[in-house]
Design a protein around this motif. Structure first.
Motif, PDB file in Angstrom:
ATOM      1  N   THR A 359       3.825  -9.156  -6.140  1.00 24.54           N
ATOM      2  CA  THR A 359       2.846  -8.998  -7.216  1.00 24.54           C
ATOM      3  C   THR A 359       1.818  -7.952  -6.778  1.00 24.54           C
ATOM      4  N   PRO A 360       2.177  -6.684  -6.807  1.00 22.34           N
ATOM      5  CA  PRO A 360       1.308  -5.644  -6.255  1.00 22.34           C
ATOM      6  C   PRO A 360       0.015  -5.452  -7.049  1.00 22.34           C
ATOM      7  N   THR A 361      -1.093  -5.474  -6.359  1.00 21.06           N
ATOM      8  CA  THR A 361      -2.399  -5.112  -6.891  1.00 21.06           C
ATOM      9  C   THR A 361      -3.063  -4.204  -5.868  1.00 21.06           C
ATOM     10  N   TYR A 362      -3.963  -3.359  -6.341  1.00 21.86           N
ATOM     11  CA  TYR A 362      -4.674  -2.457  -5.435  1.00 21.86           C
ATOM     12  C   TYR A 362      -5.373  -3.231  -4.319  1.00 21.86           C
ATOM     13  N   TYR A 363      -6.172  -4.221  -4.684  1.00 25.26           N
ATOM     14  CA  TYR A 363      -7.000  -4.905  -3.702  1.00 25.26           C
ATOM     15  C   TYR A 363      -6.152  -5.740  -2.743  1.00 25.26           C
ATOM     16  N   GLY A 364      -5.187  -6.472  -3.280  1.00 23.82           N
ATOM     17  CA  GLY A 364      -4.327  -7.276  -2.423  1.00 23.82           C
ATOM     18  C   GLY A 364      -3.506  -6.425  -1.475  1.00 23.82           C
ATOM     19  N   SER A 365      -2.962  -5.316  -1.978  1.00 29.45           N
ATOM     20  CA  SER A 365      -2.160  -4.430  -1.138  1.00 29.45           C
ATOM     21  C   SER A 365      -3.008  -3.780  -0.056  1.00 29.45           C
ATOM     22  N   ALA A 366      -4.246  -3.427  -0.416  1.00 27.43           N
ATOM     23  CA  ALA A 366      -5.133  -2.806   0.570  1.00 27.43           C
ATOM     24  C   ALA A 366      -5.403  -3.752   1.733  1.00 27.43           C
ATOM     25  N   TRP A 367      -5.670  -5.030   1.412  1.00 28.02           N
ATOM     26  CA  TRP A 367      -6.005  -5.950   2.494  1.00 28.02           C
ATOM     27  C   TRP A 367      -4.786  -6.460   3.242  1.00 28.02           C
ATOM     28  N   ALA A 368      -3.622  -6.462   2.604  1.00 26.84           N
ATOM     29  CA  ALA A 368      -2.402  -6.762   3.360  1.00 26.84           C
ATOM     30  C   ALA A 368      -2.184  -5.685   4.422  1.00 26.84           C
ATOM     31  N   ALA A 369      -2.440  -4.424   4.044  1.00 27.00           N
ATOM     32  CA  ALA A 369      -2.269  -3.316   4.981  1.00 27.00           C
ATOM     33  C   ALA A 369      -3.344  -3.330   6.066  1.00 27.00           C
ATOM     34  N   LEU A 370      -4.600  -3.459   5.652  1.00 27.48           N
ATOM     35  CA  LEU A 370      -5.680  -3.439   6.634  1.00 27.48           C
ATOM     36  C   LEU A 370      -5.573  -4.601   7.615  1.00 27.48           C
ATOM     37  N   ALA A 371      -5.217  -5.784   7.111  1.00 29.33           N
ATOM     38  CA  ALA A 371      -5.086  -6.940   7.998  1.00 29.33           C
ATOM     39  C   ALA A 371      -3.988  -6.725   9.025  1.00 29.33           C
ATOM     40  N   ALA A 372      -2.852  -6.216   8.579  1.00 24.98           N
ATOM     41  CA  ALA A 372      -1.754  -5.969   9.512  1.00 24.98           C
ATOM     42  C   ALA A 372      -2.164  -4.961  10.583  1.00 24.98           C
ATOM     43  N   LEU A 373      -2.852  -3.909  10.180  1.00 25.31           N
ATOM     44  CA  LEU A 373      -3.243  -2.871  11.124  1.00 25.31           C
ATOM     45  C   LEU A 373      -4.360  -3.335  12.052  1.00 25.31           C
ATOM     46  N   GLN A 374      -5.288  -4.140  11.530  1.00 21.68           N
ATOM     47  CA  GLN A 374      -6.388  -4.635  12.361  1.00 21.68           C
ATOM     48  C   GLN A 374      -5.931  -5.696  13.353  1.00 21.68           C
ATOM     49  N   LEU A 375      -5.022  -6.575  12.905  1.00 16.89           N
ATOM     50  CA  LEU A 375      -4.641  -7.715  13.734  1.00 16.89           C
ATOM     51  C   LEU A 375      -3.386  -7.478  14.554  1.00 16.89           C
ATOM     52  N   ASP A 376      -2.483  -6.640  14.054  1.00 20.86           N
ATOM     53  CA  ASP A 376      -1.175  -6.527  14.699  1.00 20.86           C
ATOM     54  C   ASP A 376      -0.713  -5.086  14.854  1.00 20.86           C
ATOM     55  N   GLY A 377      -1.622  -4.151  14.664  1.00 21.42           N
ATOM     56  CA  GLY A 377      -1.237  -2.747  14.709  1.00 21.42           C
ATOM     57  C   GLY A 377      -1.425  -2.135  16.074  1.00 21.42           C
ATOM     58  N   GLU A 378      -0.580  -2.490  16.992  1.00 17.61           N
ATOM     59  CA  GLU A 378      -0.684  -1.957  18.355  1.00 17.61           C
ATOM     60  C   GLU A 378      -0.593  -0.430  18.332  1.00 17.61           C
ATOM     61  N   GLY A 379      -1.550   0.197  18.987  1.00 21.48           N
ATOM     62  CA  GLY A 379      -1.533   1.645  19.073  1.00 21.48           C
ATOM     63  C   GLY A 379      -2.199   2.339  17.908  1.00 21.48           C
TER      64      GLY A 379
END
Length: 392
Positions: A359-379
């Motif tokens: 269910t793509p939305t701008y805000y949800g997609s943005a935070w799915a990406a930011l969360a992954a990069l902040q918490l699990d984005g090694e490098g």
């Protein structure tokens, strides 16, 4: 370039949430131009089970690249395709952070160039909302300006572009000059210039970003960033001492006392943990200070009550709506990672990504990406102190 326009409008179920007895809402006088940022937009999904159909896990970089491909036009405009195709300064900042984190220099340059051309005001801050070819609300939102300043500093280092670093320091200085206030417990970030004055102050707990403050302080040498770290930590501690969950909006008094508010000026709405407050755990989980990480961890026990986590809860953790959003699971992932539960945190990151895809939305997609990069984005340029990376 992909332009998915799957906009979903689901019925938003809003339950009235009573504020703790004896607390009087002291309303701050916010002018009519105060940004109504509609953080979550329409309900992102009314099906609490949506996140269960999990596709193959994607890397943080893949999630970030997908956000850029789906929500950023070639000219660098981050488009809220599910909200009338407008653009907000927050979205531009999110796009810059993601582009810096995945190493996409060309996309970063395009987003920043568009932002400078269309949103930068005479005072150097960013106008909040743009639609149909022009700015339609020029009131700045401080979280967007801080995120953009941070992104510029990170990109300047990552891509060896000192001009970007200097621009980030300059933007951050404007934030310090025009959108902060000093309390008895330290400096705090105000939501916008409209909230400035002698106090009490309107306050959004999810705007405080310790990692951003630390990085901007290191880049600029301005001691006010360290003051913001200290003051924000004190206020957040007060928030989480008074209630199990932070409210979307609050009022801060001179002595550091915090009163939950239903909206920026306290005049309408429901006091709750929702599309704004969900960001607090993510902001604090990525800090390099263990005291901040411990604050993020305090949300974990409450958020773990629900296998299918609603986006709207009252401040005691009771369900206040049926919206499903990637941000709800991203926030819980941040809290769980901070609490030393990496497997559960990783599972929630997967649920956030799965829901953003289904269910793509701008805000949800943005935070799915930011969360992954902040918490699990090694490098990546984000997540230098990621609790998931540290746990490996």
């Amino acid at each position: 370039m992909t332009k998915k326009t799957k906009a979903l409008l689901a019925a938003v179920v809003v339950a009235a949430v009573a504020v703790t007895a004896g607390i009087a809402l002291l309303v701050v006088g916010a002018p009519g131009g105060a940004p109504d940022r509609t953080a979550g937009g329409p309900a992102e999904s009314s099906d609490p089970g949506t996140g269960d159909s999990t596709p193959d896990a994607r890397t943080a970089t893949q999630i970030g690249e997908d956000f850029l491909a789906e929500w950023v036009d070639d000219d660098g405009r981050v488009v809220r395709r599910d909200q009338g195709d407008d653009t907000v300064s927050e979205g531009q900042a999110y796009g810059m952070l993601v582009a810096a984190a995945v190493g996409d220099e060309d996309r970063f340059a395009a987003i920043w160039d568009w932002t400078k051309e269309e949103l930068v005001r005479q005072d150097g801050l960013l106008a909040w909302r743009w639609a149909d070819g022009a700015v339609v609300d020029d009131m700045p939102a401080s979280d967007a300006d801080v995120d953009a300043a941070r992104a510029l500093v990170l990109a300047g280092a990552a891509f060896d572009r000192p001009t970007w670093t200097a621009e980030g320091v300059q933007l951050g200085t404007h934030v310090l000059d025009e959108m902060t206030a000093s309390t008895d417990v330290g400096r705090i970030l105000l939501p916008g210039p409209w909230a400035a004055g002698s106090g009490p102050w309107s306050y959004n707990p999810s705007y405080a970003a310790p990692a951003a403050f630390a990085q901007l302080g290191e880049a600029s040498g301005d001691p006010r960033w360290a003051e913001l770290e200290q003051g924000s930590r004190a206020i957040t501690t007060n928030v989480l001492t008074a209630t199990a969950l932070p409210s979307d909006w609050a009022q801060v008094q001179q002595d550091g006392t915090v009163v939950p508010l239903p909206s920026a000026d306290g005049s309408s709405g429901t006091v709750q943990y929702s599309y704004d407050a969900g960001r607090l755990a993510l902001r604090y989980a990525e800090s390099c200070d263990p005291v901040d990480v411990a604050l993020a961890a305090r949300l974990a026990p409450v958020l773990q009550r629900y296998p299918d986590l609603p986006m709207q809860l009252d401040l005691g953790g009771q369900e206040a709506g049926q919206d499903q959003s990637p941000l709800a699971y991203a926030a819980r992932a941040a809290a769980l990672a901070s609490a030393g539960e990496p497997d559960a945190a990783t599972a929630d990151l997967g649920r956030a990504d799965a829901l953003a895809q289904s269910t793509p939305t701008y805000y949800g997609s943005a935070w799915a990406a930011l969360a992954a990069l902040q918490l699990d984005g090694e490098g990546s340029a984000l997540g230098a102190c990621s609790p998931l990376a540290v746990s490996r």
